[in-house]
Motif scaffolding. Structure first.
Motif, short mmCIF file in Angstrom:
data_model
loop_
_atom_site.label_atom_id
_atom_site.label_comp_id
_atom_site.label_asym_id
_atom_site.label_seq_id
_atom_site.Cartn_x
_atom_site.Cartn_y
_atom_site.Cartn_z
N LEU A 57 54.31 -3.56 -75.70
CA LEU A 57 54.11 -2.81 -76.94
C LEU A 57 54.81 -1.47 -76.88
O LEU A 57 55.51 -1.06 -77.82
CB LEU A 57 52.61 -2.62 -77.19
CG LEU A 57 52.22 -1.84 -78.44
CD1 LEU A 57 52.73 -2.55 -79.68
CD2 LEU A 57 50.71 -1.66 -78.50
N TYR A 58 54.68 -0.78 -75.74
CA TYR A 58 55.31 0.54 -75.61
C TYR A 58 56.82 0.42 -75.51
O TYR A 58 57.56 1.20 -76.12
CB TYR A 58 54.77 1.26 -74.38
CG TYR A 58 55.38 2.63 -74.19
CD1 TYR A 58 54.97 3.70 -74.96
CD2 TYR A 58 56.38 2.84 -73.24
CE1 TYR A 58 55.53 4.96 -74.80
CE2 TYR A 58 56.94 4.08 -73.07
CZ TYR A 58 56.51 5.14 -73.85
OH TYR A 58 57.08 6.38 -73.70
N SER A 59 57.31 -0.57 -74.75
CA SER A 59 58.75 -0.72 -74.58
C SER A 59 59.44 -0.98 -75.91
O SER A 59 60.47 -0.35 -76.23
CB SER A 59 59.03 -1.86 -73.61
OG SER A 59 60.41 -2.10 -73.46
N HIS A 119 56.51 15.70 -73.56
CA HIS A 119 56.75 14.26 -73.47
C HIS A 119 55.46 13.48 -73.68
O HIS A 119 55.46 12.42 -74.33
CB HIS A 119 57.35 13.93 -72.10
CG HIS A 119 57.83 12.52 -71.97
ND1 HIS A 119 59.01 12.06 -72.51
CD2 HIS A 119 57.26 11.44 -71.36
CE1 HIS A 119 59.17 10.77 -72.24
NE2 HIS A 119 58.11 10.38 -71.54
N CYS A 120 54.35 13.98 -73.15
CA CYS A 120 53.06 13.31 -73.32
C CYS A 120 52.55 13.43 -74.75
O CYS A 120 51.99 12.47 -75.31
CB CYS A 120 52.04 13.87 -72.34
SG CYS A 120 52.42 13.55 -70.60
N LEU A 121 52.75 14.60 -75.36
CA LEU A 121 52.30 14.80 -76.74
C LEU A 121 53.04 13.89 -77.71
O LEU A 121 52.47 13.40 -78.68
CB LEU A 121 52.48 16.26 -77.15
CG LEU A 121 51.46 17.26 -76.57
CD1 LEU A 121 51.83 18.68 -76.93
CD2 LEU A 121 50.05 16.93 -77.07
N THR A 122 54.32 13.69 -77.45
CA THR A 122 55.12 12.82 -78.34
C THR A 122 55.12 11.37 -77.88
O THR A 122 55.84 10.55 -78.45
CB THR A 122 56.57 13.34 -78.39
OG1 THR A 122 57.13 13.32 -77.06
CG2 THR A 122 56.63 14.75 -78.95
N LEU A 123 54.32 11.07 -76.85
CA LEU A 123 54.22 9.71 -76.29
C LEU A 123 55.55 9.17 -75.80
O LEU A 123 55.76 7.96 -75.71
CB LEU A 123 53.63 8.75 -77.34
CG LEU A 123 52.25 9.12 -77.89
CD1 LEU A 123 51.80 8.07 -78.90
CD2 LEU A 123 51.24 9.26 -76.77
N GLY A 124 56.47 10.07 -75.49
CA GLY A 124 57.78 9.66 -75.00
C GLY A 124 58.64 9.02 -76.05
O GLY A 124 59.66 8.38 -75.72
N LEU A 125 58.30 9.18 -77.32
CA LEU A 125 59.04 8.54 -78.41
C LEU A 125 60.06 9.46 -79.04
O LEU A 125 60.72 9.08 -80.02
CB LEU A 125 58.06 8.04 -79.49
CG LEU A 125 56.99 7.06 -79.01
CD1 LEU A 125 56.09 6.67 -80.16
CD2 LEU A 125 57.64 5.83 -78.38
N GLU A 126 60.20 10.67 -78.52
CA GLU A 126 61.14 11.64 -79.07
C GLU A 126 62.42 11.63 -78.25
O GLU A 126 62.38 11.74 -77.02
CB GLU A 126 60.52 13.04 -79.07
CG GLU A 126 61.43 14.12 -79.63
CD GLU A 126 60.84 15.51 -79.48
OE1 GLU A 126 60.88 16.27 -80.44
OE2 GLU A 126 60.33 15.83 -78.38
N VAL A 145 45.64 -6.14 -70.19
CA VAL A 145 46.04 -4.77 -70.49
C VAL A 145 47.55 -4.59 -70.36
O VAL A 145 48.14 -3.71 -71.00
CB VAL A 145 45.30 -3.79 -69.55
CG1 VAL A 145 45.62 -2.33 -69.87
CG2 VAL A 145 43.79 -4.01 -69.65
N ASN A 146 48.18 -5.45 -69.57
CA ASN A 146 49.63 -5.33 -69.37
C ASN A 146 50.44 -5.59 -70.63
O ASN A 146 51.63 -5.29 -70.67
CB ASN A 146 50.08 -6.30 -68.27
CG ASN A 146 49.54 -5.91 -66.90
OD1 ASN A 146 49.32 -4.74 -66.63
ND2 ASN A 146 49.31 -6.90 -66.06
N ALA A 147 49.80 -6.14 -71.65
CA ALA A 147 50.50 -6.31 -72.93
C ALA A 147 50.95 -4.96 -73.48
O ALA A 147 51.92 -4.88 -74.25
CB ALA A 147 49.59 -7.01 -73.94
N GLY A 148 50.27 -3.90 -73.06
CA GLY A 148 50.66 -2.56 -73.50
C GLY A 148 52.05 -2.15 -73.06
O GLY A 148 52.71 -1.35 -73.74
N PHE A 149 52.53 -2.71 -71.93
CA PHE A 149 53.89 -2.38 -71.49
C PHE A 149 54.92 -2.90 -72.49
O PHE A 149 55.90 -2.21 -72.78
CB PHE A 149 54.14 -2.98 -70.10
CG PHE A 149 53.45 -2.24 -68.99
CD1 PHE A 149 53.96 -1.05 -68.52
CD2 PHE A 149 52.29 -2.73 -68.43
CE1 PHE A 149 53.32 -0.35 -67.49
CE2 PHE A 149 51.65 -2.06 -67.41
CZ PHE A 149 52.16 -0.86 -66.94
#
Length: 511
Positions: free
Chosen positions: A218-220, A368-375, A212-216
């Motif tokens: 992917l998100y980064s 921030h949660c709605l935009t997944l922190g990508l804004e 599951v840590n692969a998600g870090f």
């Protein structure tokens, strides 16, 4: 960004407190194991093939409480390898480490102790080391992510009195996994992507949930790319440059995720070769008492006579999922039975705490949660970054913990949630420290939640002699005057620590 100094007195206190707690855990488990008779549990318990000597009996008396339940699998694998099919539910890096220490550093003791005793002693030494290093990594990770040294310090101190403490001390892989996972997260926050990838890959060789840590990663990478796209919104970006950046991001994600999944894939291939195409000499190397155990208990041995397990004929032969399904009945909603109500009650505190942490963060950062922190936030709105648990950098850790919580609650044996979350995610420690810091007046005298770089935060956390004041010890010494919330948090941590030692070390059911 300031990196935590090795001479940081808070870091020294974290490590020393972790070692003292580990010593106390070892002392208490030996005491409880001597005073309370072992329960006759229907658990994996292979026969001892060598006659124990006097020193072996002594080691078993002092440390035997750490070899219960799944610890028997790890010790057996370290000694005999993957002999039985259901042993493959336990990943190889931890038992390999036990074997290396037993045959390496503890080799001079071979004249006094049998292999099993040296493996058990290796587990104690390694887990004590990994626990202290995991606490240090959690502190350093918290300083970077939370930008609040006080909350990071308190969270790392809480780690040493974790509700999963018995599993951090026993011959389980939780301590090793926590050290690798927290260290990988810390290195990723520092920008050391390749080192972080290596640590995450090693963690995936310790426990399956390391995937599951692969998600870090992917998100980064996704966040970095999304924020770059928003730079200079008035200018038109060149299409070739955009495609070049996208290919760079995709290639980085693919390489890192492949590295994280590689240990899992290699282990599944090893199991396939061993159990689906065993060599002709395998049956001759299995001692008769272990063969008899397989016959008595229905365990599946690697069979050279052509009888293959059912999973060998699957299109994608994955032994791990087969074992979880067949031996432990793990699956979606399979644990939702009336007879499992006690286990749901055991998991209730960690479920409530994890859910509360997620709700608190969402309420504090809805956009921030709605935009997944990508804004990218506008400079006039950004101002001084928020410090503490509700800062924007915590978002990905909240998502990670929530995914583990939801998956564990609906698809796993729910009582495992306590050790799963406390060894995999920093969120429960950060949120507990946040609650104590926010609502416990006894800690307010130490000042407000200063950021990591604030010089006065160093002095406010130190005593008159220059040593760090341990906030958990302070709360315990003033337990009659602390708030009910603080009592609940500390009560949860300490009661699960002590109950775990009493029950787990005597083969009684626990988390």
């Amino acid at each position: 960004m300031e990196v935590v100094s090795r001479k940081d007195p808070h870091l020294r206190e974290v490590v020393w407190f972790a070692l003292r707690c580990r010593a106390l855990t070892l002392l208490l488990q030996a005491l409880f194991n001597l005073l309370i008779p072992d329960h006759a549990a229907d658990a994996f318990s292979p026969p001892r093939l060598s006659q124990p000597g006097l020193w072996d009996v002594l080691v078993e008396q002092l440390l035997g409480g750490l070899s219960r339940w799944d610890a028997e699998h790890f010790l057996f694998i370290a000694e005999r390898g993957y002999l039985y099919e259901h042993n493959c539910a336990f990943f190889p890096l931890y038992p390999l480490s036990l074997r290396a220490v037993a045959k390496g550093a503890l080799w001079p003791l071979q004249w006094l102790l049998c292999v099993r005793s040296r493996l058990l002693l290796s587990a104690v030494l390694l887990n004590s080391l990994f626990s202290a290093l995991a606490a240090a990594a959690l502190y350093q990770l918290g300083c970077i992510v939370l930008q609040c040294r006080r909350v990071a310090f308190l969270a790392a101190i809480l780690f040493s009195v974790s509700p999963a403490n018995v599993f951090m001390a026993a011959a389980y892989s939780e301590s090793m996994f926590a050290f690798l996972a927290f260290s990988a997260m810390w290195q990723l926050e520092k920008g050391q992507s390749w080192l972080s990838g290596l640590l995450f890959s090693l963690a995936a060789g310790v426990r399956a949930n390391g995937l599951v840590n692969a998600g870090f990663f992917l998100y980064s990478c996704s966040k970095c790319f999304a924020l770059q796209l928003q730079v200079g919104s008035g200018s038109v970006r060149k299409l070739p440059l955009l495609w070049k950046q996208l290919l760079s991001v995709v290639s980085s994600v693919v390489l890192m995720c492949a590295g994280i999944f590689l240990p899992f894939a290699l282990f599944q291939y090893y199991a396939y070769v061993r159990f689906c195409h065993p060599g002709p000499s395998l049956e001759q190397t299995v001692p008769m008492p272990l063969v008899q155990l397989a016959l008595d208990k229905g365990y599946s041995l690697a069979a050279p006579n052509g009888v293959k397990p059912p999973w060998c004929s699957q299109q994608v032969p994955v032994v791990y999922s087969y074992i979880q399904d067949t031996y432990w009945n793990v699956g979606f909603l399979r644990y939702f039975e009336l007879k499992q109500i006690p286990n749901f009650l055991l998991a209730l505190p960690v479920t409530l705490l994890g859910s509360w942490a997620a709700c608190t963060y969402i309420n504090a950062n809805p956009r921030h949660c709605l935009t997944l922190g990508l804004e990218r936030r506008k400079s006039e709105e950004e101002g001084k970054p928020r410090a503490g648990f509700c800062c924007t950098a915590v978002f990905v850790y909240v998502v990670h913990a929530t995914v583990l919580l939801a998956f564990g609650f609906f698809c796993m044996h729910v009582q495992v949630l306590t050790r799963l979350l406390h060894s995999s995610s920093p969120i429960l420690y950060w949120f507990s420290a946040h609650l104590l810091q926010e609502y416990e007046p006894l800690l307010w005298s130490e000042g407000t939640a200063d950021q990591t770089s604030a010089p006065r935060s160093e002095a406010s956390l130190q005593g008159k002699s220059g040593s760090c004041a341990n906030p958990v010890v302070r709360l315990l010494l003033n337990c009659r005057s602390i708030t009910p919330l603080s009592r609940c948090i500390l009560g949860f941590f300490l009661s699960y620590w002590l109950l775990g030692l009493v029950l787990h070390c005597n083969f009684l059911p626990w988390t």
